[in-house]
Design a protein around this motif. Structure first.
Motif: not given
Length: 379
Positions: A96-109, A111-113, A121-132
């Motif tokens: 169920r890759r599509a479901w996994g991608v949708a769930a990961g995208t929703l959580f990252l969005a 979390y970033f918000t 602080g944009a730089q720290d936020t972007v780094e932590r989001t990219l790490l996730l």
């Protein structure tokens, strides 16, 4: 067996879910003092993982929404994504890759918000989001690897089963070829000889009657026995060629067998106990052959002594007993020849028991018990 395996799997999944929940709660308590809502969201988001095999989509949705709610409410660190990572991994492993991608995208969005709103602080936020994001990609990739590995194992197992099936089919084919070879050899080696014996005995009987002299009983017995041997040989060859038990070679012909034995000079009596009824084909045939071989042994080794045959039809067992009053005595050594060996093979093939030994009062006794519900094959 399968129920025990399923129970162990459920217990293992529950243990992993509890372990993940305990780790997330420990991190939450170390970072801040979570309130009741935080504890509830973490508990629901982690413990739901225990059902990922039975309701993967529901578990993915519940875990993602619960942990995202926890992020919005408590602003935790990156460790809050750990349950969602586990859910995405199981979704990818289940195809169920599509479901996994949708769930990961929703959580990252989400979390970033939350990070942008709470700490501009944009730089720290972007780094932590990219790490996730990297961790989510790893979770999806490892899930796909696990899925492919399981498919490979199933394919390997199926190939092994196919190979085993092919080996069995090859063995059955070779056994069939061997049966045909044996049938040809028996036909070539025995049919001619028995035909000659039958022909010579018939000529002798005819000449004796033509001269008006009395035909010797032994000569008539030879003529009848040779004809019966021809019929038996044809039936045996047919069994070898078709691998099917030939009907009409069971206890329904016991009277013919007794008649031939009496013609050969054996004083014989037959006793039947219990309710006579149709028997399984393999049991019926084996019982007939055992009585036949026992009477042959009486003629050969007991000097045609007085003999009794007892058939006992039990509820679950057929008992066959052949006792003669020959010269054998208790304690005499018994050498198992071809006849007794063949009896033992037949009986063991059907899961029965055989006792063959001298009688206490003299003579020899053969006692066989054959179960009436068998899965064996008469040899």
């Amino acid at each position: 067996m399968q129920g025990d395996i399923d129970r162990r799997i459920r217990l293992l999944d529950a243990a992993l879910a509890v372990a993940i929940g305990a780790a997330v709660l420990a991190a939450a308590c170390a970072a801040s003092r979570p309130d009741a809502l935080d504890l509830l969201l973490v508990a629901v988001g982690t413990l739901a993982l225990a059902w990922h095999r039975w309701a993967p989509r529901a578990v993915l949705a519940v875990t993602t929404v619960s942990m995202l709610g926890y992020v919005v409410h408590a602003h935790p660190g990156s460790w809050a994504a750990f349950p969602v990572l586990a859910a995405v991994h199981t979704a990818a492993r289940g195809g169920r890759r599509a479901w996994g991608v949708a769930a990961g995208t929703l959580f990252l969005a989400g979390y970033f918000t939350v990070l942008i709103v709470a700490a501009p602080g944009a730089q720290d936020t972007v780094e932590r989001t990219l790490l996730l994001l990297g961790w989510f990609l790893c979770a999806g990739v490892t899930g796909l690897i696990d899925k492919n590995w399981q498919a490979y194992l199933r394919q390997t197992e199926q190939r092994a089963l196919d190979a085993e099936r092919n080996r069995e089919e090859t063995a059955l084919r070779r056994a069939g070829e061997e049966r045909l070879r044996i049938a040809r050899e028996l036909h070539d080696s025995l049919t001619h000889s028995i035909s000659i014996v039958k022909l010579q005995a018939g000529v002798a009987v005819h000449l004796a009657r033509k001269r008006g002299s009395e035909v010797e009983p032994a000569l008539l017995a030879i003529q009848e026995a040779s004809g019966e041997a021809m019929r038996e040989l044809r039936a045996t060859l047919e069994v070898l060629r078709t691998d099917v038990v030939e009907p009409g070679t069971g206890l329904d012909r016991i009277d013919e067998l007794v008649g031939r034995a009496r013609t050969a000079g054996i004083e014989l009596s037959v006793t039947v106990t219990g309710v006579e009824r149709p028997l399984p084909a393999d049991v019926d045939r084996a019982a007939y052959r055992i009585v036949q071989e026992a009477l042959t042994n009486v003629a050969r080794h007991a000097d045609r002594a007085r003999t009794t045959i007892e058939l006992v039809y039990g509820e679950h067992v057929l008992t066959v007993r052949v006792d003669d009053q020959g010269p054998g005595a208790r304690g005499d050594a018994v050498t198992a020849g071809t006849g007794l060996t063949g009896m033992g093979e037949r009986v063991r093939a059907l899961g029965g028991t055989l006792a063959a030994a001298p009688r206490p009062g003299g003579g020899f006794s053969v006692r066989v018990e054959l179960p009436l519900q068998t899965s064996g094959t008469t040899v």
